[in-house]
Design a protein around this motif. Structure first.
Motif, PDB file in Angstrom:
ATOM      1  N   SER A 348     -25.853  -3.984   7.588  1.00 40.72           N
ATOM      2  CA  SER A 348     -26.611  -2.842   7.720  1.00 40.72           C
ATOM      3  C   SER A 348     -27.111  -2.535   6.273  1.00 40.72           C
ATOM      4  CB  SER A 348     -25.654  -2.060   8.529  1.00 40.72           C
ATOM      5  OG  SER A 348     -26.304  -0.784   9.000  1.00 40.72           O
ATOM      6  N   GLU A 349     -25.941  -2.545   5.509  1.00 39.80           N
ATOM      7  CA  GLU A 349     -26.292  -2.090   4.224  1.00 39.80           C
ATOM      8  C   GLU A 349     -27.175  -3.173   3.558  1.00 39.80           C
ATOM      9  OE1 GLU A 349     -22.544  -2.570   1.654  1.00 39.80           O
ATOM     10  OE2 GLU A 349     -21.909  -0.692   2.750  1.00 39.80           O
ATOM     11  N   MET A 350     -27.109  -4.383   3.871  1.00 38.87           N
ATOM     12  CA  MET A 350     -28.075  -5.360   3.347  1.00 38.87           C
ATOM     13  C   MET A 350     -29.521  -5.041   3.560  1.00 38.87           C
ATOM     14  SD  MET A 350     -28.256  -9.400   4.066  1.00 38.87           S
ATOM     15  CE  MET A 350     -26.929 -10.022   2.981  1.00 38.87           C
ATOM     16  N   ILE A 351     -29.791  -4.677   4.827  1.00 34.40           N
ATOM     17  CA  ILE A 351     -30.974  -4.416   5.269  1.00 34.40           C
ATOM     18  C   ILE A 351     -31.608  -3.184   4.678  1.00 34.40           C
ATOM     19  CG2 ILE A 351     -32.459  -3.870   7.555  1.00 34.40           C
ATOM     20  CD1 ILE A 351     -30.792  -5.906   8.917  1.00 34.40           C
ATOM     21  N   ASN A 352     -30.722  -2.182   4.431  1.00 38.78           N
ATOM     22  CA  ASN A 352     -31.150  -0.885   3.641  1.00 38.78           C
ATOM     23  C   ASN A 352     -31.722  -1.414   2.269  1.00 38.78           C
ATOM     24  OD1 ASN A 352     -31.141   1.215   5.441  1.00 38.78           O
ATOM     25  ND2 ASN A 352     -28.775   1.336   5.624  1.00 38.78           N
ATOM     26  N   LEU A 374     -25.397  -2.476  13.273  1.00 39.61           N
ATOM     27  CA  LEU A 374     -25.514  -3.840  13.002  1.00 39.61           C
ATOM     28  C   LEU A 374     -23.984  -4.484  12.578  1.00 39.61           C
ATOM     29  CD1 LEU A 374     -28.789  -4.108  11.074  1.00 39.61           C
ATOM     30  CD2 LEU A 374     -28.465  -5.010  13.445  1.00 39.61           C
ATOM     31  N   PRO A 375     -23.784  -5.741  12.496  1.00 37.91           N
ATOM     32  CA  PRO A 375     -22.461  -5.927  12.411  1.00 37.91           C
ATOM     33  C   PRO A 375     -22.166  -6.522  10.860  1.00 37.91           C
ATOM     34  CG  PRO A 375     -23.410  -7.849  13.536  1.00 37.91           C
ATOM     35  CD  PRO A 375     -24.351  -6.836  13.226  1.00 37.91           C
ATOM     36  N   ASN A 376     -20.900  -6.573  10.729  1.00 41.50           N
ATOM     37  CA  ASN A 376     -20.277  -7.438   9.558  1.00 41.50           C
ATOM     38  C   ASN A 376     -20.329  -8.797   9.932  1.00 41.50           C
ATOM     39  OD1 ASN A 376     -20.258  -5.099   8.277  1.00 41.50           O
ATOM     40  ND2 ASN A 376     -17.898  -4.997   8.414  1.00 41.50           N
ATOM     41  N   ILE A 409     -34.713  -3.440  14.148  1.00 42.75           N
ATOM     42  CA  ILE A 409     -33.788  -4.834  13.954  1.00 42.75           C
ATOM     43  C   ILE A 409     -32.313  -4.275  14.865  1.00 42.75           C
ATOM     44  CG2 ILE A 409     -32.402  -5.906  12.182  1.00 42.75           C
ATOM     45  CD1 ILE A 409     -34.996  -4.066  10.423  1.00 42.75           C
ATOM     46  N   SER A 410     -32.189  -5.197  15.376  1.00 40.08           N
ATOM     47  CA  SER A 410     -30.817  -5.147  16.280  1.00 40.08           C
ATOM     48  C   SER A 410     -30.076  -6.444  16.514  1.00 40.08           C
ATOM     49  CB  SER A 410     -30.886  -4.653  17.491  1.00 40.08           C
ATOM     50  OG  SER A 410     -31.966  -5.429  18.377  1.00 40.08           O
ATOM     51  N   ALA A 411     -28.905  -6.334  16.986  1.00 40.72           N
ATOM     52  CA  ALA A 411     -28.179  -7.660  17.118  1.00 40.72           C
ATOM     53  C   ALA A 411     -27.087  -7.513  18.382  1.00 40.72           C
ATOM     54  CB  ALA A 411     -27.035  -7.687  15.827  1.00 40.72           C
TER      55      ALA A 411
END
Ligand code: ADP
Length: 495
Positions: A348-352, A374-376, A409-411
């Protein structure tokens, strides 16, 4: 005195017989009519002495046996030879049957004249059922042709032989029954006492398993999967072993071939990567020279060349910067998988972060980006970032001319992997191109329409493979595309 003792003994014997309850002990007169009936007879056959004394013993026989005159034949045999043995189904008072083991003995008086018969019957129904059951199993086993299923006695001597054993090991039943099962083992295994170790293991653990080479009759070897179980009788005593053997030679050869093939492919891949790396690395140097000289040329000689010359200079610069991009892409491609440090990644952080990097493009296109929960995951931070960056920027880039881009984006997860989806409302991808676009440098549109190098999705594919996953598309032209990729759960830092 003597006489009274005898009388006493006779009475004792009479009482003892009456009270025996494991055996039906009956006395018959010469015609087969019942004259004595003990507790065992009542217990086994269900009649009380009152009900049955005086009736003929034929009563216990099945209609079929009566039609075959079996009761008469048995009495006749006992009369002629002194004794008749028989086993067969008999009928109880309640109409049910039991498996009887019968001994009929002729009784004579002091003058040697036949005065009747004694008949001792045991109920062996359980034993009979057990034997029938074993027979049925044996019959079924003897026809099995893919598995060698054999019985060994406690010393490992072969007791039976089925079709499968014949097919796999090459012996006929009469050549091998009675021999030791060590025949199938290689000399080195026999020297290590492996056959009997396996029997011991089966005795102690209730089962023994092994895969290894075994010998056929003709001396050739096969790769065997062997399972050995101890066999017990009705009383629970161990009587030997059952041994099931499968010939896994084909499977083993296929597996060896497969591993060889994988290792060859890995070597080839490695060579290709090396080649791509060296080629792209070494090409960069002369390319840099061309780029900088072209810039210098157009700056220094801009007043000496005409319009046409300026245009050509621009083309030259444009081409060399495109080539730089292609080569950089190739170099990056060859480096994927080299990052061996898998760590916890907060996607989640990565996509931001990725969105912040793409900010100017997103704003220019007025794109809407939706991020679901989104997961870790455990992955290569660098590579997963690149993967998301390629997919999100493609989602923004390949939008329809008449609408603003929307990327979501989803998971989801299953037992073994995370599955991510990057969905857009763009131009979509025709079905026939949905595989080829993952190939390096493959593009579906001219540069004038959508700029790019055609290497981004090849990167994505390699990155997912490095994470033991896959990448695939669901798309319809003009409706949009969903890019899915999976990442294996529980990946470790690679050694
Ligand atoms: P590039 O974007 O540099 O052309 P990629 O490898 O990322 O290279 O993509 C290869 C091709 O796949 C693109 O040129 C385009 O034709 C098609 N493609 C990729 N992503 C999308 C998308 N989201 N929608 C439609 N087409 C796409």
């Amino acid at each position: 005195m003597m006489k009274s003792n005898l009388q006493f003994d006779h009475e004792m014997l009479q009482n003892a017989i009456t009270e025996i309850d494991e055996y039906a002990i009956i006395l018959l007169n010469p015609e087969g009519d019942i004259i004595e009936w003990n507790t065992g007879a009542e217990k086994i056959k269900g009649y009380s002495a009152d009900e049955i004394i005086g009736k003929n013993f034929k009563k216990f026989y099945t209609l079929n046996d009566i039609n075959l005159k079996k009761p008469d034949v048995l009495l006749q045999q006992a009369k002629t030879f002194g004794k008749a043995n028989d086993e067969g189904w008999r009928i109880k008072k309640d109409g049910t049957t039991f498996w009887a083991s019968v001994v009929i003995t002729a009784v004579h008086n002091d003058a040697g004249r036949l005065i009747g018969y004694s008949k001792v019957t045991r109920d062996l129904t359980l034993k009979k059922q057990y034997e029938d059951h074993l027979n049925r199993i044996n019959n079924a086993i003897s026809d099995v042709s893919d598995y060698a299923i054999i019985l060994l006695n406690k010393d490992g001597i072969i007791q039976n032989w089925n079709k499968g054993a014949q097919n796999i090991k090459g012996y006929e039943a009469d050549e091998i029954i009675g021999k030791s099962f060590t025949q199938f083992y290689l000399d080195e295994d026999i020297a290590l006492n492996r056959p009997f170790q396996l029997l011991n293991e089966a005795t102690i653990n209730g089962k023994a398993h092994e895969e290894g080479l075994r010998k056929r009759k003709d001396g050739s070897t096969f790769w065997a999967h062997v399972t050995i179980y101890p066999v017990k009788n009705l009383e629970g005593e161990m009587t030997g072993f059952s041994k099931v053997t499968r010939d896994l030679t084909e499977k083993k050869t296929a597996e060896t071939e497969r591993l060889k093939y994988i290792s060859e492919i890995e070597n080839k891949n490695h060579e290709l990567e090396q080649f791509a790396y060296i080629a792209s690395h070494d090409l960069q140097e002369p390319l840099r020279t061309i780029s900088s000289l072209t810039s210098l040329l157009s700056l220094s000689y801009k007043d000496c060349i005409d319009q046409e010359g300026v245009k050509m200079m621009d083309y030259l610069q444009d081409a060399s910067s495109r080539m730089t991009n292609l080569i950089t892409g190739l170099l990056e491609y060859s480096r994927i998988g080299k990052d061996r440090s898998f760590s916890k990644v907060n996607t989640s952080e990565m996509i931001n972060g990725v969105i912040a990097d793409l900010d100017s493009r997103i704003k220019a296109q007025k794109a809407e980006i939706i991020i679901n929960k989104l997961p870790n995951i455990v992955a290569s931070d660098l590579e997963i970032r690149q993967l998301f960056q390629n997919l999100i920027s493609n989602g923004v880039k390949f939008h329809k001319p008449d609408s603003t881009p929307k990327v979501e984006i989803s998971a989801t997860e299953n037992e073994s992997e995370w599955v991510f989806e990057v969905k857009d409302n763009g131009i979509g991808i025709p079905e026939e191109d949905q595989e080829s676009i993952f190939m390096i440098y493959k593009r579906l549109h001219p540069r004038e329409k959508f700029e790019g190098t055609g290497i981004g999705l090849a990167h994505c594919k390699k990155i997912t493979e490095v994470h033991q996953g896959k990448i695939w598309i669901e798309s319809e032209p003009n409706k949009g595309s969903s890019f899915f990729f999976s990442i294996k759960k529980g990946l470790n830092k690679k050694g």
